[in-house]
Design a protein around this motif. Sequence first.
Motif, PDB file in Angstrom:
ATOM      1  N   TYR A   1      17.417   3.047   3.378  1.00 22.09           N
ATOM      2  CA  TYR A   1      16.323   4.018   3.397  1.00 22.09           C
ATOM      3  C   TYR A   1      16.710   5.288   2.630  1.00 22.09           C
ATOM      4  O   TYR A   1      15.960   5.767   1.777  1.00 22.09           O
ATOM      5  CB  TYR A   1      15.953   4.346   4.839  1.00 22.09           C
ATOM      6  CG  TYR A   1      15.258   5.666   5.038  1.00 22.09           C
ATOM      7  CD1 TYR A   1      13.942   5.870   4.616  1.00 22.09           C
ATOM      8  CD2 TYR A   1      15.928   6.729   5.642  1.00 22.09           C
ATOM      9  CE1 TYR A   1      13.321   7.099   4.800  1.00 22.09           C
ATOM     10  CE2 TYR A   1      15.307   7.951   5.837  1.00 22.09           C
ATOM     11  CZ  TYR A   1      14.008   8.139   5.407  1.00 22.09           C
ATOM     12  OH  TYR A   1      13.391   9.353   5.585  1.00 22.09           O
TER      13      TYR A   1
ATOM     14  N   ARG B   1      15.090   6.980  -0.706  1.00 19.32           N
ATOM     15  CA  ARG B   1      14.538   8.335  -0.671  1.00 19.32           C
ATOM     16  C   ARG B   1      15.155   9.204  -1.755  1.00 19.32           C
ATOM     17  O   ARG B   1      14.459   9.919  -2.467  1.00 19.32           O
ATOM     18  CB  ARG B   1      14.772   8.983   0.708  1.00 19.32           C
ATOM     19  CG  ARG B   1      13.912   8.448   1.822  1.00 19.32           C
ATOM     20  CD  ARG B   1      12.420   8.673   1.556  1.00 19.32           C
ATOM     21  NE  ARG B   1      12.126  10.076   1.350  1.00 19.32           N
ATOM     22  CZ  ARG B   1      11.336  10.533   0.382  1.00 19.32           C
ATOM     23  NH1 ARG B   1      10.791   9.707  -0.489  1.00 19.32           N
ATOM     24  NH2 ARG B   1      11.090  11.819   0.283  1.00 19.32           N
TER      25      ARG B   1
ATOM     26  N   LEU C   1      12.067   0.669  -3.493  1.00 24.09           N
ATOM     27  CA  LEU C   1      12.567   0.397  -2.158  1.00 24.09           C
ATOM     28  C   LEU C   1      13.745  -0.572  -2.230  1.00 24.09           C
ATOM     29  O   LEU C   1      13.609  -1.686  -2.737  1.00 24.09           O
ATOM     30  CB  LEU C   1      11.468  -0.178  -1.269  1.00 24.09           C
ATOM     31  CG  LEU C   1      10.193   0.668  -1.147  1.00 24.09           C
ATOM     32  CD1 LEU C   1       9.208   0.000  -0.208  1.00 24.09           C
ATOM     33  CD2 LEU C   1      10.522   2.077  -0.675  1.00 24.09           C
TER      34      LEU C   1
ATOM     35  N   TYR D   1      10.764   3.814   6.041  1.00 20.27           N
ATOM     36  CA  TYR D   1       9.847   4.259   4.984  1.00 20.27           C
ATOM     37  C   TYR D   1       8.479   4.579   5.570  1.00 20.27           C
ATOM     38  O   TYR D   1       7.870   5.612   5.252  1.00 20.27           O
ATOM     39  CB  TYR D   1       9.677   3.178   3.900  1.00 20.27           C
ATOM     40  CG  TYR D   1      10.948   2.632   3.297  1.00 20.27           C
ATOM     41  CD1 TYR D   1      12.077   3.427   3.141  1.00 20.27           C
ATOM     42  CD2 TYR D   1      11.016   1.304   2.857  1.00 20.27           C
ATOM     43  CE1 TYR D   1      13.231   2.908   2.586  1.00 20.27           C
ATOM     44  CE2 TYR D   1      12.171   0.785   2.309  1.00 20.27           C
ATOM     45  CZ  TYR D   1      13.268   1.589   2.171  1.00 20.27           C
ATOM     46  OH  TYR D   1      14.411   1.069   1.622  1.00 20.27           O
TER      47      TYR D   1
END
Length: 528
Positions: free
Chosen positions: A450, A454, A466, A479
């Motif tokens: 994650y 980000r 992703l 997410y």
Amino acid sequence: MDRIFLLLAAAGLVLACNPQSYFEKRGEAVDTGTNTLTHGMIVLGDKLQDPYSVDNMTKALNSLYPTKAGEVTVPTTNLYVRFLPADDGEYELLRSLGVEMLDHPVDYEIVTEGDYYQDPDIPEDEITWQYAVVAPDFVFPEGIRYEILDRCHIAEANASTRADGIDWEAVERESFRLTGNEDMLLPVTRGDGAAAEGIKPSGRITILDETSGKVRGVANVRVSCNVFVKFSRTFTDEDGYYQMKRSFTSDPRYRLVFRNQKGFGIGMNLLLYPASVSTLGKGSNEGISVDIDSSSDAALFRRCVVNNAAWDYINACKSDDGTIKLPPSNLRIWILGRLGASSAVMMQQGAGIDNGMIKEYLGEYTKLLKMFLPDITLGLKDCRDYASIYSVTVHEMAHASHFMQAKVEWWDVLINYIMKNYVTSGGVTYGIGTEADHGYCEVAEMWAYYMQSRMYHDRYGGPDVLFGTSSWFYPQIFYDMDKRGVNRYKIFKALDDKVCDRDELQERLVTLYPESKTTILSAFNRYK
């Protein structure tokens, strides 16, 4: 030597060299020529007379000021010494006392440049002699072997000596002449024939991120230069600019030392040296600037990207929205250029050291490994550009933050799970999600993937990229929560040592943020 030891020891290999490397000298970009970066062992030539030794400076003083012979004593401003640390603890103790060490002597001709040196009288599985310049009143730590090689006089180290009517820079130049090093001096530039004043080197270290198209400074990395025992060191600022504190009347030898001002160290030149050094060779006394991109020397490029990625991550741990625990301030990162897998083993911080499986596979090498333990290993075999190296680095940095909150015992369970799956499944480190303790891996990797996504998005923008969504764990949960107001800082707060699987994570998040219960449950229920 088995495969797992190779995984951990591969950081001792400096793997790549690209001769297409350029420097900027006195404002002009020029080919480095004989200063092409190399990553092998330094080859020493003849021993040189050090013009800064008190004996040689005294001879030079008497040559220029014969009427003051015997009246003026050349003071000892520094000691040229060498240390032989027995282990990581002794090395780090010296560093904590402000001792800046080189692994090779500075009063020898360098026939072939390189990134490291191993004294032929010291076994390769032991720390080699470390050379340094310290103050004359330096208190040598008890128990650490050392030798004082010379007493030195470096004029700028003691400004009070300028009141005696002696031009110490002229004495320095005369000492270069008397010791046979006159060819190193830059020409006199003043019309009256007086000695040219030294110049404080300055410049900029930059790197091109082709994915963003932006040139950025290599942030807070150490730049070091020296002429014999006269050293100057500084850190670049966040834009890559630097200026040394000392001036030079001859061209220094430059290095980038990858121990960042924020505390982390990158890579190893040999197994027993805790921070990579990229030797840049001799350059102008006005300073050198280095422009790096993916076609530059491969080792230098990787080190600079990892430096900037780790620096970015640390800066991102605190914002107006909250805080994430910083990785350890002495974080040690190994770059493994021949391997494709990365890890956050956190061994220097105490994790995994007594793991039975590691001991079994390393056998007699376990003690050797403990001398300089890695925290993060970056397998960059398949990472060719800035963006791919960046994303892998921030992933492992996220693990390092998690470690700081979950603590050693939690991390030991995670390491044991990874090791067991690696051995029993032939290299599948994550398992399939049904094994005992799989929840530790689930929580750890959800967070790291994650954060990888980000920070990648924060840097490059555009559509969300992703990472980790094809695995059996689901970073997508984070997410989804993030898009609905449960941000990274709130998520991190839940990652304590009591959260060992997905169900406990969900419960902890609901307890912390009851106002977001619907959002949290919806995200978890969507991915089962």
